[in-house]
Motif scaffolding. Structure first.
Motif, PDB file in Angstrom:
ATOM      1  N   LEU A 210      -0.843  -7.720  -6.919  1.00  0.00           N
ATOM      2  CA  LEU A 210      -0.983  -8.925  -6.099  1.00  0.00           C
ATOM      3  C   LEU A 210       0.133  -9.042  -5.067  1.00  0.00           C
ATOM      4  CD1 LEU A 210      -2.138 -11.398  -8.903  1.00  0.00           C
ATOM      5  CD2 LEU A 210      -3.519 -10.628  -6.988  1.00  0.00           C
ATOM      6  N   PHE A 211       1.225  -8.332  -5.282  1.00  0.00           N
ATOM      7  CA  PHE A 211       2.339  -8.357  -4.325  1.00  0.00           C
ATOM      8  C   PHE A 211       2.460  -7.051  -3.538  1.00  0.00           C
ATOM      9  CE2 PHE A 211       5.544 -11.803  -5.876  1.00  0.00           C
ATOM     10  CZ  PHE A 211       4.737 -12.762  -5.324  1.00  0.00           C
ATOM     11  N   ASP A 212       1.478  -6.184  -3.666  1.00  0.00           N
ATOM     12  CA  ASP A 212       1.536  -4.871  -3.024  1.00  0.00           C
ATOM     13  C   ASP A 212       0.861  -4.953  -1.649  1.00  0.00           C
ATOM     14  OD1 ASP A 212       1.245  -2.279  -2.179  1.00  0.00           O
ATOM     15  OD2 ASP A 212       0.029  -1.628  -3.875  1.00  0.00           O
ATOM     16  N   ILE A 213       1.687  -5.017  -0.608  1.00  0.00           N
ATOM     17  CA  ILE A 213       1.140  -5.112   0.756  1.00  0.00           C
ATOM     18  C   ILE A 213       0.574  -3.761   1.203  1.00  0.00           C
ATOM     19  CG2 ILE A 213       1.695  -5.780   3.130  1.00  0.00           C
ATOM     20  CD1 ILE A 213       4.282  -7.020   1.993  1.00  0.00           C
ATOM     21  N   TYR A 214       1.089  -2.703   0.577  1.00  0.00           N
ATOM     22  CA  TYR A 214       0.792  -1.329   0.975  1.00  0.00           C
ATOM     23  C   TYR A 214      -0.718  -1.021   0.917  1.00  0.00           C
ATOM     24  CZ  TYR A 214       2.424   3.638   1.133  1.00  0.00           C
ATOM     25  OH  TYR A 214       2.713   4.928   1.460  1.00  0.00           O
ATOM     26  N   HIS A 215      -1.423  -1.627  -0.063  1.00  0.00           N
ATOM     27  CA  HIS A 215      -2.840  -1.278  -0.238  1.00  0.00           C
ATOM     28  C   HIS A 215      -3.796  -2.218   0.506  1.00  0.00           C
ATOM     29  CE1 HIS A 215      -2.969  -4.641  -3.100  1.00  0.00           C
ATOM     30  NE2 HIS A 215      -4.278  -4.509  -3.147  1.00  0.00           N
ATOM     31  N   VAL A 216      -3.213  -3.220   1.169  1.00  0.00           N
ATOM     32  CA  VAL A 216      -4.058  -4.256   1.744  1.00  0.00           C
ATOM     33  C   VAL A 216      -4.986  -3.722   2.840  1.00  0.00           C
ATOM     34  CG1 VAL A 216      -3.937  -6.336   3.182  1.00  0.00           C
ATOM     35  CG2 VAL A 216      -2.611  -6.206   1.087  1.00  0.00           C
TER      36      VAL A 216
END
Ligand code: FES
Ligand SMILES: [Fe+2]
Length: 398
Positions: A210-216
Motif C-alpha cells: 500500500l506504500f509502494d509507489i514503484y508499482h503504481v
C-alpha cells in the motif's frame, strides 16, 4: 515462546534487519523468512499486536443500546457493545461458566446476552444477571460476577481496543497521527462502504504494497496509476512522521472525477489532493479531496491476511439521494485495485517459500516500504538492545 526460542528468532530478525538499516540508496529488501516463518508471526503478536491499540470498527456501526459485534483478536474472542447509557465497551466473549461464546459471531442486537450452552444471562455491562440451577453452588453469587473487560477507546469515530492492560492510553498512542490528520475530521464522516478482503500473503506484504509507489504505474496503469505522480513523497523524518505522505492523485473512483464534490473542510484543496498515513500496527489510511479509505490489516497466518476496508465520506453526503449507489462505485473501484494487487502480492508469498530466492535492492520509489520496515524492525528488535536478552541472562544465571 521460550526465552531461548525468542533469542533465536530475534537474532534471525536482527541479521535480516541489516538490509534496511542503512541509507535507502544502499538498502535491500529483508530476507523473506520474515514473511514466512510462523515463529516470526508469534513474536510479532507478542511484541506488537497483543500490546498495541488496534482499530476494530466505527462507533456508527453500533448506534443503539444492545447493538454489538464480535471479533477474534489473536485467539481472544471479544464482544463490543453499546450499553443503556450509550457508552461502548468491550468484553471477553466467553461465558464465566465454561467459556462458551455468549454472543454469536458478527453484528447483532440484544437486550441481554444469554449463553447458549446453559443459559447464564448477562446485561449490556457484562454483569451476570442470572444462572439457572446454581442455588446449591455454595458461596456462588452471580451478581458479583462480570465478564472481563477489554480496554477500549475511541478517536475520530473509530473504535480501538488493546489486549494489554499496561499499554499507554489511546490518546497517547494516537497523538502523533491525530496531530497530523485531525484536519480530515473522521468524526464527521460516515461509512459509505465496508469491504473485506482475504489476501493470500503475509500482513507485511500488504502494508508495504500500500506504500509502494514503484508499482503504481505498472500493475495499476489501467486504474489510478494514470493519475498518480511517481515522485517519492516520503521523508526521513524521525518516528511516525516517516509514515505520512502528501502527493497528487485523483478521487478513488472510476474516471478519477469525484461523484460527490469536496469534503466541506477540504474546500481549499485541489481535486488532485491526496495523502496517506500509517498508524502502526495495522491502520493504513488514504485520503482524497472527497473522502478517505481506511484499511485495517489483520494477520491470520504467516501467509494469510484479512483486510477490512472502510470507505468514509462526510455525513453531509448522505443527503444525496444517490449516496448509496455512488459509494458503491467507490467500493467497486477499490475491489478492482486490490484485485490488481492480489496476483503480485500472492507471488511474493510464493517467493517467501523458495529456498533459492534472495531479495534484491531497493528503488528510491520504495521509500515508503523502507520507512515501514524500519519502523517495524525498531519495534521488533530495537537498535539499542533487545528486551529479551536480559531475561535470558537472568534465566541462565538462575
Ligand atoms: S458455558 Fe455458558 S452457561 Fe455454561
Ligand atoms: Fe497496488
Amino acid at each position: 515462546m521460550t526465552p531461548q526460542k525468542t533469542i533465536e528468532i530475534v537474532r534471525r530478525i536482527e541479521a535480516g534487519a541489516q538490509a534496511v538499516r542503512r541509507p535507502l540508496s544502499d538498502a535491500s529488501h529483508v530476507p523473506y523468512l520474515l514473511y514466512s516463518d510462523p515463529d516470526v508471526l508469534e513474536l510479532e503478536k507478542e511484541r506488537i499486536f497483543r500490546k498495541d491499540w488496534l482499530m476494530v470498527g466505527r462507533e456508527e456501526q453500533i448506534p443503539n443500546a444492545g447493538d454489538h459485534f464480535t471479533l477474534d483478536v489473536f485467539d481472544e474472542p471479544i464482544v463490543v457493545v453499546r450499553n443503556e447509557a450509550g457508552q461502548i465497551n468491550a468484553f471477553s466473549n466467553f461465558c464465566l461458566h465454561r467459556g462458551a461464546e455468549i454472543s454469536p459471531k458478527g453484528f447483532g442486537h440484544v437486550d441481554e446476552f444469554k449463553c447458549p450452552y446453559h443459559n447464564w444471562l448477562y446485561d449490556l455491562d457484562g454483569r451476570l444477571m442470572g444462572a439457572p440451577h446454581m442455588r446449591e453452588a455454595a458461596g456462588f453469587e452471580p451478581r458479583r460476577c462480570a465478564l472481563p473487560r477489554v480496554r477500549l477507546g475511541t478517536w475520530g469515530g473509530f473504535i480501538f481496543i488493546t489486549l494489554d492492560p499496561g499499554t499507554p492510553p489511546l490518546e497517547q498512542f494516537i497523538a502523533r497521527y491525530a496531530q497530523e490528520f485531525d484536519f480530515l475530521r473522521f468524526e464527521d464522516c460516515t461509512i459509505g462502504e465496508r469491504v473485506e478482503f482475504d489476501l493470500r500473503c503475509n500482513w507485511k506484504f500488504v502494508v508495504e504494497n500500500l506504500f509502494d509507489i514503484y508499482h503504481v504505474t505498472t500493475i495499476h496503469a489501467g486504474t489510478f496509476g494514470k493519475y498518480r505522480d511517481t515522485l517519492d513523497y516520503f521523508t526521513d523524518e524521525p518516528g511516525q512522521a516517516s509514515l505520512f505522505g502528501y502527493y497528487k492523485s485523483a478521487p478513488s473512483v472510476d474516471g478519477g472525477k469525484s461523484l460527490f464534490g469536496h469534503m466541506p473542510w477540504l474546500a481549499d484543496k485541489p481535486e488532485t489532493f491526496a495523502c496517506s498515513g500509517f498508524q502502526p500496527p495495522n491502520v493504513q489510511m488514504f485520503a482524497r479531496c472527497d473522502g478517505a479509505v481506511v484499511h485495517t490489516i489483520w494477520p491470520e497466518a504467516p501467509d494469510r491476511t484479512r483486510m477490512i476496508s472502510y470507505l468514509l465520506f462526510p455525513k453531509a453526503f448522505r443527503s444525496d439521494p444517490q449516496f448509496e449507489r455512488k459509494a458503491a462505485q467507490y467500493g467497486e473501484y477499490l475491489r478492482k485495485i486490490i484485485d490488481e494487487d492480489q496476483e503480485a502480492i500472492t507471488s511474493l508469498q510464493r517467493a517467501a517459500k523458495s529456498r533459492l530466492f534472495r531479495p534484491g535492492r531497493m528503488s528510491k520509489l520504495e521509500h515508503g516500504v523502507y520507512n515501514v520496515l524500519n519502523f517495524y524492525l525498531d519495534r521488533m528488535v530495537p537498535r539499542d538492545g533487545d528486551p529479551a536478552a536480559p531475561r535470558l541472562e537472568a534465566s541462565e544465571g538462575g
